[in-house]
Enzyme design. Structure first.
Site, short mmCIF file in Angstrom:
data_model
loop_
_atom_site.label_atom_id
_atom_site.label_comp_id
_atom_site.label_asym_id
_atom_site.label_seq_id
_atom_site.Cartn_x
_atom_site.Cartn_y
_atom_site.Cartn_z
N SER A 237 0.70 -1.64 -0.01
CA SER A 237 0.06 0.29 -0.22
C SER A 237 1.14 1.12 0.13
CB SER A 237 -0.99 0.19 1.16
OG SER A 237 -1.89 1.36 1.51
N HIS A 368 -7.04 -6.36 1.14
CA HIS A 368 -5.24 -5.94 0.96
C HIS A 368 -4.70 -6.25 1.63
CE1 HIS A 368 -3.92 -1.94 -0.25
NE2 HIS A 368 -3.55 -1.11 0.58
#
Length: 555
Positions: A237, A368
């Site tokens: 991320s 994620h």
């Protein structure tokens, strides 16, 4: 022309290297041992081997909707040898600093610290200012010294797999270097304690700078715990953005592994605005001061940028790069990421190091920053090849059909062969082998004549780059066997029952069902006699059976 802002520190950097203990100074270079690029070009033990290159002041860049040519220098000429890449890389670095990330200063006046079996301490002083930070250290089984992977923010490649592969894990807190949640004019963290809270350098570069200072301390240690020539970096991320920048801007990093980095990460800036659901560039710029202050003027017009992320991917070459992406979350812009990887792979291919870059977005779990089983094997293989130097597996592209980009739509430049073995014009740079399935060699060759000068024609030869349950990646090479130049070409092929064509790069596909035709892209249709072009593709569905009945037509 002017020398880059780090050139004035070049002599100091050389003196600093001379001060490194003899055991560290004689270590092998950090680049992969099998690269075709000369060792002197790979920057052994040097953070930036192009610091002495002169870079032109270009003024206001011209708008260009397609990706800039990574092989074209600022004076308009194209590079032709691997030696030329060193200063061309310096130009790309300067443009990326000036317009995207902000400046990464040269090594500070003093970097000291220690390496124990549980942690690393770093103390930096520069022009009367000082800052300190530390990192945790987890060692694998064995006696060492060990290679190590810096994991930013506790999120990156699976740490259990890293340690089981024989590498240590360095846990570095990026916020100690550059803190989020601060205004651009009053940034905080170790970097800004040295260079000022109003510095125009963004957090990603501040985090990259911190990784470099950790490597400085490892180089100065006695080598009993960690190897100075075998450091990797990873993050997911926002920390994937940071890992990408760290690997691009420090040539001592042997393996770079950004994960799900999204907008402001690996994805091409020019592609983000047109990718449905992707985080807008204006949002990535304003969410946190990740990017440099200067990038704010390009968020609404990335075509005006004189650089894009495919070139920053190329800055990592020929060192190891494993890009991992998530196609299930639109916000992450994985399609733009695939184009950046394909474009950057052309730099790897030009340098004769096509097997050193891998890209993997074909995953089932959309969570994620999950530790995915699909990534376990490529992670192990990259650590073995680039950090342990005990493996030789080649790079592989596993592009999700849901988020596959088309490099041909984004470029109008050809890829030179900088190694002097012949001209290349396309392809991902992967070679046979890879992960997740069986490998294949040349097969399915077919020929076909075309209109034009009598005797003109082309040959299409196929090879399977990688295969897995339910799909494969293939490459077709088109060779001009005639006496006259081809102005264009097309290749027909037949897919096995149950298969469908996924992504295609360096060509344009037409047709449905099992019968498919791929014609040249706008930039690689001209093929002189004896030369060749290539295109790559993925196939999904059915068994991993190679396509067959290849026919080539030239014009």
């Amino acid at each position: 022309m002017r020398f880059r802002h780090r050139a004035r520190a070049w002599a100091a950097a050389v003196l600093a290297l001379a001060a490194v203990p003899r055991a560290a100074a004689q270590l092998p270079h950090a680049g992969p041992s099998d690269t075709l690029v000369p060792a002197a070009e790979a920057g052994p033990g040097v953070e930036d081997d192009g610091a002495d290159c002169a870079v032109a002041d270009t003024g206001s860049p011209a708008s260009e909707s397609r990706l800039p040519d990574p092989f074209r220098k600022l004076d308009g000429t194209r590079i032709s040898t691997a030696a030329d890449w060193r200063c061309r890389r310096a130009e790309i670095r300067e443009l990326a600093e000036r317009h995207v990330y902000g400046q990464k200063p040269a090594r500070p006046d003093s970097v000291t610290g220690s390496v124990s079996r549980t942690g690393i301490t770093v103390r930096v002083t520069h022009q009367g200012r000082s800052a300190s930070f530390s990192a945790g250290l987890e060692l694998p089984a064995g006696t060492g010294p060990f290679p190590a992977v810096v994991v930013l923010g506790g999120m990156g490649a699976d740490t259990a797999t890293i340690k089981n592969s024989g590498a240590a894990v360095i846990s570095l807190d990026p916020y100690a270097l550059g803190k989020e949640g601060t205004p651009r004019g009053t940034k905080q963290g170790a970097f800004y304690s040295l260079y000022g809270s109003s510095s125009s350098t963004g957090l990603l570069m501040a985090w990259s700078w911190g990784v470099s200072r950790v490597i400085d301390v490892i180089e100065q240690s006695d080598g009993g715990v960690l190897r100075a020539d075998a450091t990797g970096v990873t993050g997911c991320s926002r920390f994937g953005k940071g890992a990408f920048v760290a690997g691009a801007f420090d040539q001592r990093i042997a393996l770079t592994m950004p994960i799900e980095s999204g907008s402001g990460g690996t994805g091409i800036f020019r592609g983000i605005p047109g990718e449905s659901g992707a985080q807008p560039l204006s949002s990535a710029y304003s969410e946190q001061p990740w990017l440099g202050d200067a990038f704010g003027s390009f968020t609404g017009n990335p075509a005006a940028l004189p650089v894009d992320t495919h070139e920053i991917v190329g800055m990592v070459a020929p060192r190891g790069l494993l890009v991992m992406e998530n196609p299930h979350i639109d916000w992450l812009g994985a399609r733009s990421g695939s184009v950046a990887a394909l474009g950057g792979a052309e730099v790897y291919k030009a340098l004769g190091a096509g097997g050193n870059i891998s890209y993997w977005s074909d995953v089932r779990d959309g969570t994620h920053c999950a530790a995915r089983p699909e990534w376990r094997t490529p992670l192990q293989q990259n650590i073995q090849k680039f950090l342990l130097r005990s493996g030789g597996s080649s790079g592989v592209f596993r592009v999700s059909p849901a988020k596959s980009g088309d490099l041909a739509a984004w470029r109008d430049w050809q890829t030179p062969d900088l190694t002097g073995t012949g001209t290349t014009t396309g392809g991902t740079g992967g070679s046979t082998g890879g992960t997740g399935g069986s490998t294949g060699g040349d097969s399915g060759g077919g020929t076909g004549g075309g209109p034009g000068t009598p005797g003109d024609g082309c040959t299409a030869s196929y090879r399977t780059v990688n295969s897995w349950s339910g799909g494969l990646q293939g490459e077709v090479t088109v060779r001009n066997d005639g006496t006259g130049a081809l102005d264009g070409w097309s290749v027909g092929m037949t897919l096995a029952a149950g298969q469908s064509l996924g992504s295609v790069w360096n060509g344009v596909a037409t047709g449905t069902g099992q019968t498919v035709t791929v014609r040249n892209a706008s930039w690689n249709g001209a093929v002189p006699p004896g030369a060749s072009a290539s295109f790559g593709f993925t196939v999904t569905g059915g068994s991993p059976t190679a396509p067959h009945t290849f026919t080539c037509t030239g014009s």
